[in-house]
Design a protein around this motif. Structure first.
Motif, mmCIF file in Angstrom:
data_model
loop_
_atom_site.group_PDB
_atom_site.id
_atom_site.type_symbol
_atom_site.label_atom_id
_atom_site.label_comp_id
_atom_site.label_asym_id
_atom_site.label_seq_id
_atom_site.Cartn_x
_atom_site.Cartn_y
_atom_site.Cartn_z
ATOM 1 N N PRO A 62 53.967 52.113 40.409
ATOM 2 C CA PRO A 62 52.656 51.729 40.926
ATOM 3 C C PRO A 62 52.700 51.638 42.452
ATOM 4 C CG PRO A 62 53.751 49.848 39.915
ATOM 5 C CD PRO A 62 54.616 51.050 39.660
ATOM 6 N N THR A 63 51.604 51.994 43.050
ATOM 7 C CA THR A 63 51.513 51.858 44.497
ATOM 8 C C THR A 63 51.218 50.403 44.831
ATOM 9 O OG1 THR A 63 49.163 52.377 44.457
ATOM 10 C CG2 THR A 63 50.686 54.222 44.802
ATOM 11 N N ALA A 64 51.519 50.029 46.029
ATOM 12 C CA ALA A 64 51.229 48.665 46.468
ATOM 13 C C ALA A 64 49.717 48.451 46.409
ATOM 14 C CB ALA A 64 51.752 48.449 47.877
ATOM 15 N N PRO A 65 49.300 47.269 45.957
ATOM 16 C CA PRO A 65 47.855 47.014 45.894
ATOM 17 C C PRO A 65 47.255 46.999 47.295
ATOM 18 C CG PRO A 65 49.102 45.026 45.431
ATOM 19 C CD PRO A 65 50.089 46.138 45.516
ATOM 20 N N SER A 66 46.022 47.425 47.370
ATOM 21 C CA SER A 66 45.329 47.423 48.656
ATOM 22 C C SER A 66 44.948 45.986 49.023
ATOM 23 C CB SER A 66 44.067 48.278 48.572
ATOM 24 O OG SER A 66 43.107 47.645 47.720
ATOM 25 N N ASP A 67 44.698 45.772 50.289
ATOM 26 C CA ASP A 67 44.221 44.456 50.730
ATOM 27 C C ASP A 67 42.907 44.116 50.036
ATOM 28 O OD1 ASP A 67 46.425 44.150 52.378
ATOM 29 O OD2 ASP A 67 45.355 44.772 54.201
ATOM 30 N N GLU A 68 42.086 45.133 49.804
ATOM 31 C CA GLU A 68 40.802 44.934 49.121
ATOM 32 C C GLU A 68 41.026 44.442 47.687
ATOM 33 O OE1 GLU A 68 38.015 48.253 47.615
ATOM 34 O OE2 GLU A 68 37.231 47.695 49.596
ATOM 35 N N ASP A 69 41.976 45.051 46.976
ATOM 36 C CA ASP A 69 42.259 44.617 45.604
ATOM 37 C C ASP A 69 42.850 43.211 45.588
ATOM 38 O OD1 ASP A 69 41.245 46.766 44.156
ATOM 39 O OD2 ASP A 69 43.114 47.897 44.308
ATOM 40 N N ARG A 70 43.757 42.920 46.512
ATOM 41 C CA ARG A 70 44.318 41.563 46.590
ATOM 42 C C ARG A 70 43.213 40.533 46.807
ATOM 43 N NH1 ARG A 70 49.490 40.657 46.649
ATOM 44 N NH2 ARG A 70 50.959 42.346 46.942
ATOM 45 N N ALA A 71 42.292 40.824 47.707
ATOM 46 C CA ALA A 71 41.190 39.906 47.996
ATOM 47 C C ALA A 71 40.266 39.762 46.784
ATOM 48 C CB ALA A 71 40.410 40.382 49.211
ATOM 49 N N ALA A 72 39.988 40.864 46.101
ATOM 50 C CA ALA A 72 39.101 40.824 44.928
ATOM 51 C C ALA A 72 39.705 39.990 43.811
ATOM 52 C CB ALA A 72 38.804 42.242 44.448
ATOM 53 N N VAL A 73 41.012 40.136 43.576
ATOM 54 C CA VAL A 73 41.682 39.343 42.544
ATOM 55 C C VAL A 73 41.678 37.863 42.925
ATOM 56 C CG1 VAL A 73 43.951 38.877 41.520
ATOM 57 C CG2 VAL A 73 43.058 41.220 41.580
ATOM 58 N N ALA A 74 42.013 37.573 44.173
ATOM 59 C CA ALA A 74 42.036 36.174 44.626
ATOM 60 C C ALA A 74 40.654 35.542 44.620
ATOM 61 C CB ALA A 74 42.652 36.093 46.020
ATOM 62 N N ALA A 75 39.591 36.355 44.646
ATOM 63 C CA ALA A 75 38.217 35.840 44.662
ATOM 64 C C ALA A 75 37.696 35.466 43.280
ATOM 65 C CB ALA A 75 37.292 36.869 45.292
ATOM 66 N N ILE A 76 38.361 35.889 42.221
ATOM 67 C CA ILE A 76 37.872 35.631 40.871
ATOM 68 C C ILE A 76 37.719 34.130 40.595
ATOM 69 C CG2 ILE A 76 38.372 35.888 38.395
ATOM 70 C CD1 ILE A 76 37.347 38.486 39.664
ATOM 71 N N PRO A 77 38.681 33.270 40.940
ATOM 72 C CA PRO A 77 38.452 31.838 40.709
ATOM 73 C C PRO A 77 37.205 31.316 41.439
ATOM 74 C CG PRO A 77 40.772 32.236 41.107
ATOM 75 C CD PRO A 77 40.043 33.525 41.418
ATOM 76 N N GLY A 78 36.898 31.855 42.601
ATOM 77 C CA GLY A 78 35.687 31.460 43.316
ATOM 78 C C GLY A 78 34.422 31.853 42.577
ATOM 79 N N LYS A 79 34.435 33.030 41.944
ATOM 80 C CA LYS A 79 33.284 33.456 41.144
ATOM 81 C C LYS A 79 33.079 32.514 39.965
ATOM 82 C CE LYS A 79 33.373 38.402 42.164
ATOM 83 N NZ LYS A 79 33.459 39.751 41.591
ATOM 84 N N ILE A 80 34.183 32.132 39.338
ATOM 85 C CA ILE A 80 34.092 31.177 38.228
ATOM 86 C C ILE A 80 33.548 29.842 38.737
ATOM 87 C CG2 ILE A 80 35.512 29.762 36.660
ATOM 88 C CD1 ILE A 80 35.048 32.568 35.555
ATOM 89 N N GLY A 81 34.062 29.390 39.878
ATOM 90 C CA GLY A 81 33.610 28.117 40.448
ATOM 91 C C GLY A 81 32.140 28.125 40.804
#
Length: 144
Positions: free
Chosen positions: A10-29
């Protein structure tokens, strides 16, 4: 001896993907803050699983139904918080996120020790968007 084709890794995740994954708890909140079961469930895949202490729900519709009842009952007036403590990308389209947090009772600004949790989030990228495929939480502390 087995050799690994570098193109298969796998290629290293993009900064955009890292940010999107880290944002999921905020969407739930945010959905929780509005007590919006529809917005809460939309973060999940159609075939998701959600495990809370004493609760197992399978599928977005079951998650939506459970949260609608909970927002009108046991979670009425509460907020939720979750802070990412680790993220691991398994592939370019899947990740595991670990958070710490919990439910804030009305008027609280910090999670009490009794409601503090650790959670595992399995996320998948579908159609260019990240969704929650499996969620599980458990108490942060175990009584001695």
């Amino acid at each position: 001896m087995t050799t690994i084709d570098p193109s298969a890794l796998p290629t290293a995740p993009s900064d955009e993907d890292r940010a999107a994954v880290a944002a999921i708890p905020g969407k739930i909140g945010t959905a929780w803050a509005r007590h919006d079961a529809d917005a809460f469930a939309e973060v999940f895949t159609e075939d998701c699983t959600m495990i809370l202490p004493g609760v197992f729900r399978k599928g977005r519709d079951e998650v939506r139904s459970y949260m609608a009842q909970a927002f009108a009952g046991q979670f009425k007036g509460t907020q939720v918080t979750g802070r990412p403590v680790n993220v691991s990308f398994l592939t370019a389209d899947s990740a595991v996120l670990t958070t710490t947090g919990g439910i804030l009772a009305p008027g609280e600004t910090e999670v009490s020790d009794a409601r503090a949790i650790r959670a595992s989030w399995v996320l998948v990228k579908r159609g260019g968007e990240w969704y929650l495929a499996a969620y599980h939480n458990s108490p942060r502390d175990v009584a001695p």
